[in-house]
Design a protein around this motif. Sequence first.
Motif, short mmCIF file in Angstrom:
data_model
loop_
_atom_site.label_atom_id
_atom_site.label_comp_id
_atom_site.label_asym_id
_atom_site.label_seq_id
_atom_site.Cartn_x
_atom_site.Cartn_y
_atom_site.Cartn_z
N GLU A 20 0.84 -0.81 -0.37
CA GLU A 20 -0.10 0.49 -0.29
C GLU A 20 1.17 1.18 -0.01
O GLU A 20 1.51 1.13 0.18
CB GLU A 20 -0.79 -0.09 1.45
N LEU A 21 0.08 2.02 -0.82
CA LEU A 21 1.05 3.10 -0.70
C LEU A 21 0.49 4.49 -0.92
O LEU A 21 -0.58 4.78 -0.90
CB LEU A 21 1.71 4.17 -2.18
N VAL A 22 0.52 5.94 -0.20
CA VAL A 22 -0.15 6.84 -0.21
C VAL A 22 0.79 7.96 -1.54
O VAL A 22 2.38 7.94 -1.24
CB VAL A 22 0.24 7.79 1.34
N ARG A 23 0.02 8.49 -1.79
CA ARG A 23 0.77 10.20 -2.29
C ARG A 23 0.79 11.29 -1.77
O ARG A 23 0.33 11.41 -0.10
CB ARG A 23 -0.04 10.70 -3.00
N ASP A 24 2.50 11.83 -1.05
CA ASP A 24 3.27 12.24 -0.86
C ASP A 24 4.04 13.18 -0.83
O ASP A 24 4.79 13.11 -1.92
CB ASP A 24 3.79 11.33 0.39
N ALA A 52 3.86 15.40 -4.00
CA ALA A 52 4.67 15.29 -5.86
C ALA A 52 5.24 13.39 -5.52
O ALA A 52 5.46 13.37 -6.76
CB ALA A 52 5.68 15.67 -6.63
N ALA A 53 5.56 12.99 -4.70
CA ALA A 53 5.83 11.23 -5.11
C ALA A 53 5.39 10.63 -4.10
O ALA A 53 4.08 10.85 -2.83
CB ALA A 53 7.16 11.36 -4.53
N TRP A 54 4.94 9.34 -3.90
CA TRP A 54 4.04 7.74 -3.86
C TRP A 54 5.14 7.51 -2.82
O TRP A 54 6.37 7.27 -2.73
CB TRP A 54 3.85 7.53 -4.75
N ARG A 55 4.53 7.10 -1.20
CA ARG A 55 5.61 5.96 -0.31
C ARG A 55 4.75 5.21 0.07
O ARG A 55 3.42 5.18 0.11
CB ARG A 55 5.40 7.53 0.98
N VAL A 56 5.58 4.15 0.29
CA VAL A 56 5.16 2.37 0.84
C VAL A 56 4.59 2.87 2.68
O VAL A 56 4.89 3.27 3.22
CB VAL A 56 5.97 1.79 1.03
N THR A 57 3.44 2.61 2.78
CA THR A 57 3.23 3.54 4.20
C THR A 57 2.43 1.30 4.79
O THR A 57 3.03 1.24 5.71
CB THR A 57 2.05 3.49 4.19
N SER A 58 2.83 0.54 3.85
CA SER A 58 2.59 -0.84 3.54
C SER A 58 2.35 -2.08 2.80
O SER A 58 2.45 -2.08 2.26
CB SER A 58 0.80 -1.53 5.21
N ASP A 59 3.06 -3.20 3.82
CA ASP A 59 2.62 -4.43 3.00
C ASP A 59 2.37 -5.50 3.87
O ASP A 59 3.07 -5.58 4.77
CB ASP A 59 4.66 -4.73 2.73
#
Length: 374
Positions: free
Chosen positions: A100-104, A106-113
């Motif tokens: 799972e990722l969120v838009r942070d 201008a970039a995407w960041r992984v929040t969970s796996d």
Amino acid sequence: MSLARRAVLRALPLPLLWAPLAACGAPAGTGDAAEGEIRGAVARWSAAPPAGLAGIPLEDWAYEVTSVRREGVRAFARAELRYRLAGYDTAPSGSAREVELVRDGAAWRVTSDRPAPGALPQPWDQGPVAVARGAHSLVLGAGGQERNLAGIAAGADRAVAAVTAAWPQRWAGRVVVLVPGTLDAMAALLGRPASDYRGLGAVTTGRVGAGPAPADRVVVNPEGYAELSEEGRRIVLTHETTHVATRAATSPRTPLWLSEGFADWAAYRGTGRTAAEAAPELARAVRRGELPGALPADEAFGFGGDPEALARAYGGAWLACRLIADRWGEAALVRLYQRAGREPLASALPGTLALDPAALTRAWQTYLTQELKP
């Protein structure tokens, strides 16, 4: 059923990969560009194992994204995790994951796996993993099992030595043992109901008939294992390690009485235990005049049945292999195991023992009577 006998069951196949589900939901924003950004974020995040897994000897760690789904500022990437346990796995194991990722900004960041829907968890999905190393074993434990791991590693080393003496064919000579925190955690790792494993000491995962399987693992039930005596634990670990060693010679052709009986024979070999001591349920049946009419069928080793009947099946399988080793020699038992994985038992038996299945059954019945009646 004796605890040691209840603790051994047929090797269980552990699914390693699940087909990725088709991408669904909203399109990935601006199309290929947004999806490429998400894939790139996952690639950067997964470039090395997380710091929390530093004690596990992981190699070839990689996530391959198979599909992407975007929901506004959130995105979900379906991926295949591939990795090897260095020094233990000959090829990568696999696991279907959902990242799972969120838009942070201008970039995407992984929040969970996490495991993908329908996929089995990895040990580290159940919490921090402690590691113990033996000379020929690697033990991974979770859920407060840290204090038990060194003893299990020592027991696994002894099991490897015992199996190598019983199975002179080439094998890796090492074993990986997983020790989840609870029975429920064990069941989750294996994808079956906890009731299937209650009272058992351990099981083995792997792929029968696929050659050496990188995912062969001995999985300990911490509750059942704790109830065993020291000898019971030794028997359990040796039995399960035998399944790891013989995996390459085992196929769907191999009768379960032979694969399970051989694993018990390797475990009891050299212990001095009498037939009646190691197979008390079968001994009671024979003394009641209930001599089995045939070698145990594959169905006799299944889950959920009568525990007394299961114990009799294991006892009968063990004594069939013990008979072969005693009368025709240990080398003949090993040759029979190898041939039975390649050809029908009806042809493997004459080629190794010079008798047919009916003659073996009669010899086994006579042996049961001699060994189990007072």
